[in-house]
Scaffold this motif. Structure first.
Motif, mmCIF file in Angstrom:
data_model
loop_
_atom_site.group_PDB
_atom_site.id
_atom_site.type_symbol
_atom_site.label_atom_id
_atom_site.label_comp_id
_atom_site.label_asym_id
_atom_site.label_seq_id
_atom_site.Cartn_x
_atom_site.Cartn_y
_atom_site.Cartn_z
ATOM 1 N N THR A 225 1.031 -1.094 -0.064
ATOM 2 C CA THR A 225 0.019 -0.156 0.149
ATOM 3 C C THR A 225 0.929 1.280 0.012
ATOM 4 O OG1 THR A 225 -0.014 0.169 2.208
ATOM 5 C CG2 THR A 225 -1.975 -1.189 1.415
ATOM 6 N N GLY A 226 0.448 2.301 -0.675
ATOM 7 C CA GLY A 226 1.261 3.670 -0.676
ATOM 8 C C GLY A 226 0.107 4.855 -1.019
ATOM 9 N N ARG A 227 0.855 5.934 -0.939
ATOM 10 C CA ARG A 227 -0.041 7.096 -1.305
ATOM 11 C C ARG A 227 0.744 8.158 -2.477
ATOM 12 N NH1 ARG A 227 -4.289 9.706 0.829
ATOM 13 N NH2 ARG A 227 -4.495 8.156 2.468
ATOM 14 N N SER A 228 -0.075 8.531 -3.291
ATOM 15 C CA SER A 228 0.450 9.499 -4.085
ATOM 16 C C SER A 228 -0.163 10.845 -4.023
ATOM 17 C CB SER A 228 0.210 9.087 -5.576
ATOM 18 O OG SER A 228 0.674 10.005 -6.547
ATOM 19 N N THR A 229 0.478 11.949 -4.066
ATOM 20 C CA THR A 229 -0.331 13.275 -3.963
ATOM 21 C C THR A 229 -1.044 13.461 -5.197
ATOM 22 O OG1 THR A 229 1.887 14.284 -4.634
ATOM 23 C CG2 THR A 229 1.348 14.110 -2.209
ATOM 24 N N SER A 230 -0.900 12.820 -6.146
ATOM 25 C CA SER A 230 -1.684 12.835 -7.607
ATOM 26 C C SER A 230 -2.770 12.002 -7.628
ATOM 27 C CB SER A 230 -0.461 12.873 -8.661
ATOM 28 O OG SER A 230 -1.147 12.771 -10.062
ATOM 29 N N ALA A 231 -3.901 12.244 -7.148
ATOM 30 C CA ALA A 231 -5.066 11.381 -7.124
ATOM 31 C C ALA A 231 -5.438 11.075 -8.666
ATOM 32 C CB ALA A 231 -6.383 12.093 -6.576
ATOM 33 N N GLY A 232 -5.579 9.898 -8.844
ATOM 34 C CA GLY A 232 -5.872 9.429 -10.418
ATOM 35 C C GLY A 232 -4.637 9.260 -11.083
ATOM 36 N N GLY A 233 -3.584 9.853 -10.521
ATOM 37 C CA GLY A 233 -2.211 9.655 -11.274
ATOM 38 C C GLY A 233 -1.798 8.324 -11.610
ATOM 39 N N LYS A 234 -0.940 8.130 -12.626
ATOM 40 C CA LYS A 234 -0.443 6.611 -13.119
ATOM 41 C C LYS A 234 0.989 6.585 -12.170
ATOM 42 C CE LYS A 234 -0.493 5.076 -17.458
ATOM 43 N NZ LYS A 234 -0.197 5.148 -18.952
ATOM 44 N N LEU A 235 1.187 5.530 -11.835
ATOM 45 C CA LEU A 235 2.380 5.010 -11.289
ATOM 46 C C LEU A 235 2.964 3.929 -11.800
ATOM 47 C CD1 LEU A 235 0.884 5.441 -7.590
ATOM 48 C CD2 LEU A 235 2.530 7.095 -8.325
ATOM 49 N N ARG A 236 4.280 3.974 -11.701
ATOM 50 C CA ARG A 236 5.374 2.772 -12.217
ATOM 51 C C ARG A 236 5.698 2.127 -11.220
ATOM 52 N NH1 ARG A 236 6.273 6.099 -16.912
ATOM 53 N NH2 ARG A 236 5.194 5.305 -18.787
ATOM 54 N N TRP A 237 5.662 0.817 -10.872
ATOM 55 C CA TRP A 237 6.482 0.032 -9.803
ATOM 56 C C TRP A 237 7.353 -1.055 -10.575
ATOM 57 C CZ3 TRP A 237 5.395 -5.145 -9.636
ATOM 58 C CH2 TRP A 237 4.222 -5.544 -10.246
ATOM 59 N N GLN A 238 8.324 -1.496 -9.595
ATOM 60 C CA GLN A 238 9.107 -2.486 -10.124
ATOM 61 C C GLN A 238 9.755 -3.139 -8.657
ATOM 62 O OE1 GLN A 238 13.207 -1.167 -11.517
ATOM 63 N NE2 GLN A 238 13.318 -2.879 -12.635
ATOM 64 N N ILE A 239 9.632 -4.537 -8.656
ATOM 65 C CA ILE A 239 10.235 -5.211 -7.447
ATOM 66 C C ILE A 239 11.659 -5.679 -8.285
ATOM 67 C CG2 ILE A 239 9.745 -7.454 -6.381
ATOM 68 C CD1 ILE A 239 7.852 -5.583 -5.496
ATOM 69 N N LEU A 240 12.799 -5.651 -7.289
ATOM 70 C CA LEU A 240 13.947 -6.164 -7.440
ATOM 71 C C LEU A 240 14.191 -7.430 -6.417
ATOM 72 C CD1 LEU A 240 14.269 -2.887 -8.396
ATOM 73 C CD2 LEU A 240 16.447 -3.867 -8.992
ATOM 74 N N ARG A 241 14.722 -8.474 -6.965
ATOM 75 C CA ARG A 241 15.195 -9.629 -5.966
ATOM 76 C C ARG A 241 16.633 -9.273 -5.910
ATOM 77 N NH1 ARG A 241 13.203 -15.901 -6.487
ATOM 78 N NH2 ARG A 241 13.553 -16.326 -4.158
ATOM 79 N N THR A 242 16.921 -9.620 -4.490
ATOM 80 C CA THR A 242 18.468 -9.517 -4.237
ATOM 81 C C THR A 242 19.118 -11.067 -4.185
ATOM 82 O OG1 THR A 242 17.832 -7.584 -2.740
ATOM 83 C CG2 THR A 242 20.069 -8.772 -2.598
ATOM 84 N N ALA A 243 20.215 -11.283 -4.879
ATOM 85 C CA ALA A 243 20.871 -12.418 -4.991
ATOM 86 C C ALA A 243 21.582 -12.563 -3.580
ATOM 87 C CB ALA A 243 21.544 -12.705 -6.190
ATOM 88 N N ASP A 244 22.020 -13.971 -3.472
ATOM 89 C CA ASP A 244 23.160 -14.261 -2.176
ATOM 90 C C ASP A 244 24.318 -13.379 -2.252
ATOM 91 O OD1 ASP A 244 21.024 -16.187 -1.382
ATOM 92 O OD2 ASP A 244 22.524 -17.762 -2.512
ATOM 93 N N ASN A 245 24.856 -12.871 -3.401
ATOM 94 C CA ASN A 245 25.892 -11.954 -3.411
ATOM 95 C C ASN A 245 25.618 -10.353 -3.312
ATOM 96 O OD1 ASN A 245 24.754 -11.347 -5.966
ATOM 97 N ND2 ASN A 245 26.310 -12.305 -7.227
#
Length: 304
Positions: A225-245
């Motif tokens: 969950t999160g919040r943007s100050t731009s109601a109705g605005g488009k957001l881009r998200w990304q999930i990065l996974r951390t390897a053992d190194n």
């Protein structure tokens, strides 16, 4: 992401009510002197809105605002913190703001652990904070000093509203006293004395609420969950996974839209299925007309 230091505000106070707060035991003050530059460096202008006042919640966690940087602008970000329950909710939240470290290493606070701290609420909309002078032992420029004062205003009003001590349906005002007196120059820059309210435009344009930095969530469905100050605005998200190194690689990407519904304006939610691992979430406002994304916030968390 990388957020750091600098800020905006103004205010002054009057009348001195009797305080019914708690007196803090002296504690060690954070070390280091903060020297800051201008709040912005030619970056896009952030929205001029402010986050809605917090609503009453059953959790005992205290809402605490910190300072951080995004897109070369400096903003306020909130975390919910576990705090001792021997003091009233406003005092607890402010004490955490002045003496604890943020969970997110990208945030910081210029406040020092005060020898004395007390708070009271009068009427339906006025919070009085009385703090000792040692809380201001940081060297700040005018912009950062103004932001630090607003950090206190945001934290005090959030704590009062979320704990149900004050009506969140109206504008809440804050009076700051220093050792019981008005007209103190906070950090040598901002004159205190008058009633203050939340200054618009200081909260982060994009703000991840959950998961909090460093938290662990159950394997399987992960709610973000999160919040943007731009109601109705488009957001881009990304999930990065951390390897053992320690290397991070893209794992999932997508887009979402902040809610425009009344009462939920700016809120965004994601439900993702993630296997066990260490992750970093990044969310930003989508750039307009093919421009770069702006005001990215990120959060590291674990799935176990």
């Amino acid at each position: 992401m990388g957020r750091a230091r600098a800020f905006v505000l103004a205010g002054v106070l009057t009348a001195v009510p009797i305080l019914a707060g708690c007196v803090a035991e002296p504690g060690p003050s954070p070390t280091g002197t903060l020297m800051t530059g201008p709040a912005t460096t030619g970056s896009p202008e952030p929205p001029s809105t402010s986050a809605p006042l917090e609503t009453t919640q059953s959790s005992n966690k205290a809402p605490v605002y910190w300072i951080g940087r995004s897109s070369n602008n400096v903003f306020l970000y909130r975390e919910f913190r576990d705090v001792p329950e021997q003091e009233n909710p406003v005092t607890r939240a402010l004490r955490a703001m002045m003496s604890d470290k943020p969970l997110d290493p990208d945030f910081f606070t210029p406040w020092q652990n005060p020898g004395k701290l007390a708070t009271s609420i009068s009427g339906k909309d006025v919070i009085t904070v009385d703090v000792s002078e040692d809380a201001f032992n940081s060297n700040l420029d005018a912009d950062m000093a103004a932001r630090a004062v607003q950090q206190l205003v945001y934290t005090a009003t959030a704590a009062a509203a979320s704990s149900g001590l004050i009506d969140s349906g109206q504008q809440i005002r804050v009076r700051i006293l220093v050792d019981g007196h008005t007209d103190y120059m906070a950090f040598g820059q901002v004159q205190l004395g008058a009633l203050m309210t939340r200054t618009a435009g200081l909260v982060a344009p994009v703000w991840i609420i959950d998961p909090q930095e460093g938290s662990e969530v159950a394997d399987g469905s992960v709610k973000i969950t999160g919040r943007s100050t731009s109601a109705g605005g488009k957001l881009r998200w990304q999930i990065l996974r951390t390897a053992d190194n320690g290397a991070k690689a893209p794992f999932l990407t997508g887009e979402t839209t902040a809610s425009s519904e009344q009462g939920q304006a700016g809120v965004f939610t994601l439900a993702l299925t993630l296997p066990a691992g260490d992750y970093e979430l990044r969310v930003a406002q989508a750039g307009s007309d093919g421009g770069p994304d702006q005001f990215e916030d990120n959060r590291s968390f674990k799935v176990r």
